[in-house]
Scaffold this motif. Structure first.
Motif, PDB file in Angstrom:
ATOM      1  N   LEU A   1       0.856  -1.179   0.000  1.00  0.00           N
ATOM      2  CA  LEU A   1       0.000   0.000   0.000  1.00  0.00           C
ATOM      3  C   LEU A   1       0.896   1.234   0.000  1.00  0.00           C
ATOM      4  O   LEU A   1       1.783   1.368   0.845  1.00  0.00           O
ATOM      5  N   GLU A   2       0.652   2.117  -0.970  1.00  0.00           N
ATOM      6  CA  GLU A   2       1.438   3.338  -1.081  1.00  0.00           C
ATOM      7  C   GLU A   2       0.555   4.547  -0.795  1.00  0.00           C
ATOM      8  O   GLU A   2      -0.601   4.611  -1.226  1.00  0.00           O
ATOM      9  N   GLU A   3       1.099   5.495  -0.060  1.00  0.00           N
ATOM     10  CA  GLU A   3       0.381   6.738   0.227  1.00  0.00           C
ATOM     11  C   GLU A   3       0.354   7.616  -1.012  1.00  0.00           C
ATOM     12  O   GLU A   3       1.387   7.879  -1.639  1.00  0.00           O
ATOM     13  N   GLN A   4      -0.856   8.055  -1.407  1.00  0.00           N
ATOM     14  CA  GLN A   4      -0.995   8.928  -2.570  1.00  0.00           C
ATOM     15  C   GLN A   4      -2.206   9.818  -2.379  1.00  0.00           C
ATOM     16  O   GLN A   4      -3.343   9.331  -2.305  1.00  0.00           O
ATOM     17  N   ASP A   5      -1.983  11.111  -2.292  1.00  0.00           N
ATOM     18  CA  ASP A   5      -3.072  12.094  -2.141  1.00  0.00           C
ATOM     19  C   ASP A   5      -3.998  11.734  -0.993  1.00  0.00           C
ATOM     20  O   ASP A   5      -5.226  11.857  -1.082  1.00  0.00           O
ATOM     21  N   GLY A   6      -3.418  11.260   0.100  1.00  0.00           N
ATOM     22  CA  GLY A   6      -4.209  10.934   1.286  1.00  0.00           C
ATOM     23  C   GLY A   6      -4.873   9.578   1.240  1.00  0.00           C
ATOM     24  O   GLY A   6      -5.597   9.214   2.172  1.00  0.00           O
ATOM     25  N   ASN A   7      -4.644   8.810   0.165  1.00  0.00           N
ATOM     26  CA  ASN A   7      -5.237   7.475   0.037  1.00  0.00           C
ATOM     27  C   ASN A   7      -4.150   6.401   0.107  1.00  0.00           C
ATOM     28  O   ASN A   7      -2.998   6.637  -0.272  1.00  0.00           O
ATOM     29  N   GLN A   8      -4.541   5.226   0.553  1.00  0.00           N
ATOM     30  CA  GLN A   8      -3.680   4.063   0.518  1.00  0.00           C
ATOM     31  C   GLN A   8      -3.973   3.314  -0.782  1.00  0.00           C
ATOM     32  O   GLN A   8      -5.058   2.753  -0.955  1.00  0.00           O
ATOM     33  N   VAL A   9      -3.025   3.316  -1.709  1.00  0.00           N
ATOM     34  CA  VAL A   9      -3.237   2.747  -3.039  1.00  0.00           C
ATOM     35  C   VAL A   9      -2.468   1.429  -3.163  1.00  0.00           C
ATOM     36  O   VAL A   9      -1.245   1.409  -2.985  1.00  0.00           O
ATOM     37  N   PRO A  10      -3.139   0.333  -3.471  1.00  0.00           N
ATOM     38  CA  PRO A  10      -2.439  -0.948  -3.630  1.00  0.00           C
ATOM     39  C   PRO A  10      -1.585  -0.960  -4.905  1.00  0.00           C
ATOM     40  O   PRO A  10      -2.000  -0.479  -5.954  1.00  0.00           O
ATOM     41  N   ARG A  11      -0.380  -1.544  -4.795  1.00  0.00           N
ATOM     42  CA  ARG A  11       0.503  -1.757  -5.935  1.00  0.00           C
ATOM     43  C   ARG A  11       0.947  -3.220  -5.909  1.00  0.00           C
ATOM     44  O   ARG A  11       1.400  -3.725  -4.880  1.00  0.00           O
TER      45      ARG A  11
END
Length: 406
Positions: free
Chosen positions: A234-244
């Motif tokens: 999970l990567e932090e992006q614009d306040g969201n946790q985005v799965p990679r």
């Protein structure tokens, strides 16, 4: 044409076209499988969702159809592939709604009754089309990661790179796009799963590994199914946790010539898969006379062994055998059998179209059901088709046990 080639122990209505399995679920001791269905023709057109249920993964009961195309609705052309989840106790279908062309398809939801037999499609899209003109996005699949719900969709087409899009799905009525889970530009993905569009993505956790299954649309045709095994962060992006997703390895899911669009479901400690098998080398004239096309495969249980994804027959199917059959038998008399090879075996059908000769290794298991042929060996599978004539005979050369299935 005789119905002895119509599979009877698999999901397959007596008439019409079927393709992708959808909405796999297990509720109160019953397995539910929905599927792409056109009851009016042997062709893909005006797709709705058919529905079948089973308590043993072998005997399937057809239920009323759902998500029937509405002439003025967002699914005027059809309700295409998707999945089933539970949203605050309410069964919810997440699907692809097509009103005009595939490039204009949108993500949509339908709310259902507790018994999964009554559904209402919401007419406000949950996710709009994405990308440049000609790009296509479809086949939503729900996955939970560290307590948060996401939706992934396949994406690709003209002017874009094949990828898996990931959406926030905290609110199923609105799926904000977060980014890309993985793209075909990843070197491991490019090696094992080259495609113009990745279709029918499934993402599940098996033990310590994450497995991504994708169906390949390449050069304008269906080009098989691949699995990718790897890690998820999970990567932090614009306040969201985005799965990679970072794949480490991959492979072919099924080596047969007519297997596509599987869907996975995890229930308790088991992950099962069901795929679609189309008709092999059959003319449109023959299919029109036949009146049906397509069948869903036997459910398969998934696991990771020695760094690869493997498929085995579930115990319910392996145990559902009855009387023994002679090693040479009339196809019409025993259309559904299970063959266990205890030596190298050649299995042949003397009067048939399609693939009528199979060379099997010791330890292989084969399911024959009408025209559907599925071979299982040490975690690998091969799905193909054979169309016996009414007077045809199957024969085994070598040591094998043949039993009626079911």
């Amino acid at each position: 044409m005789s119905d002895h080639i119509l599979p009877t122990r698999h999901v397959r209505p007596p008439r019409g076209w079927i393709n992708d399995p959808n909405g796999l679920a297990h509720v109160d001791g019953t397995w539910h499988v929905f599927f792409q269905y056109n009851p009016a023709s042997h062709r893909h057109d005006a797709i709705r969702w058919g529905h079948a249920t089973s308590t043993n993964l072998l005997d399937w009961k057809l239920e009323p159809d759902v998500l029937v195309p509405e002439p003025e609705g967002i699914n005027a052309v059809g309700s295409w592939s998707g999945c089933l989840t539970v949203d605050d106790t309410v069964p919810t279908i997440c699907c692809t709604a097509v009103s005009t062309t595939p490039a204009a398809a949108v993500g949509a939801i339908a709310r259902g009754s507790a018994d999964l037999r009554s559904w209402e499609l919401e007419q406000t899209p949950a996710a709009p089309p994405h990308g440049e003109a000609g790009a296509e996005t479809r086949d939503p699949f729900v996955v939970w990661i560290e307590g948060h719900r996401y939706i992934i969709q396949g994406h690709g087409g003209r002017g874009t790179t094949a990828s898996i899009l990931v959406h926030d799905a905290e609110d199923l009525t609105n799926w904000p796009l977060l980014g890309e889970l993985v793209t075909v530009a990843d070197p491991v993905a490019a090696q094992h799963a080259p495609a113009d569009i990745w279709e029918c993505p499934n993402l599940v956790r098996l033990g310590d590994d994450w497995v991504l299954v994708v169906s390949l649309w390449l050069d304008g045709q269906l080009s098989g199914v691949r699995w990718l095994l790897g890690d998820l962060q999970l990567e932090e992006q614009d306040g969201n946790q985005v799965p990679r997703f970072s794949p480490r390895t991959g492979g072919v899911l099924d080596t047969g010539p007519c297997f596509y669009a599987p869907q996975l479901v995890t229930h308790e400690e088991r992950t099962l898969l069901i795929g679609w098998s189309w008709e092999l080398e059959r003319s449109d004239e023959v299919l029109a006379e036949q009146g049906w096309a397509g069948v869903l495969t036997t459910p398969r249980e998934l696991s990771v062994r020695d760094g690869r994804l493997v498929q085995d027959l579930p115990r319910e199917v392996m145990e559902a055998v009855a009387e023994r059959v002679d090693p040479s038998w009339r196809a019409a008399e025993h259309p559904c059998v299970l063959v266990r090879a205890t030596s190298a075996v050649v299995l042949t059908c003397d009067l048939a179209e399609g693939e009528s000769r199979l060379e099997l290794q010791a330890g292989s298991t084969v399911i024959l059901d009408g025209s559907l042929v599925e071979v299982f060996h040490e975690g690998s599978t091969r799905t193909t088709r054979c169309y016996p004539a009414l007077a045809a005979t199957w024969s085994v050369t070598g040591q094998a046990e043949v039993r009626v299935l079911g």
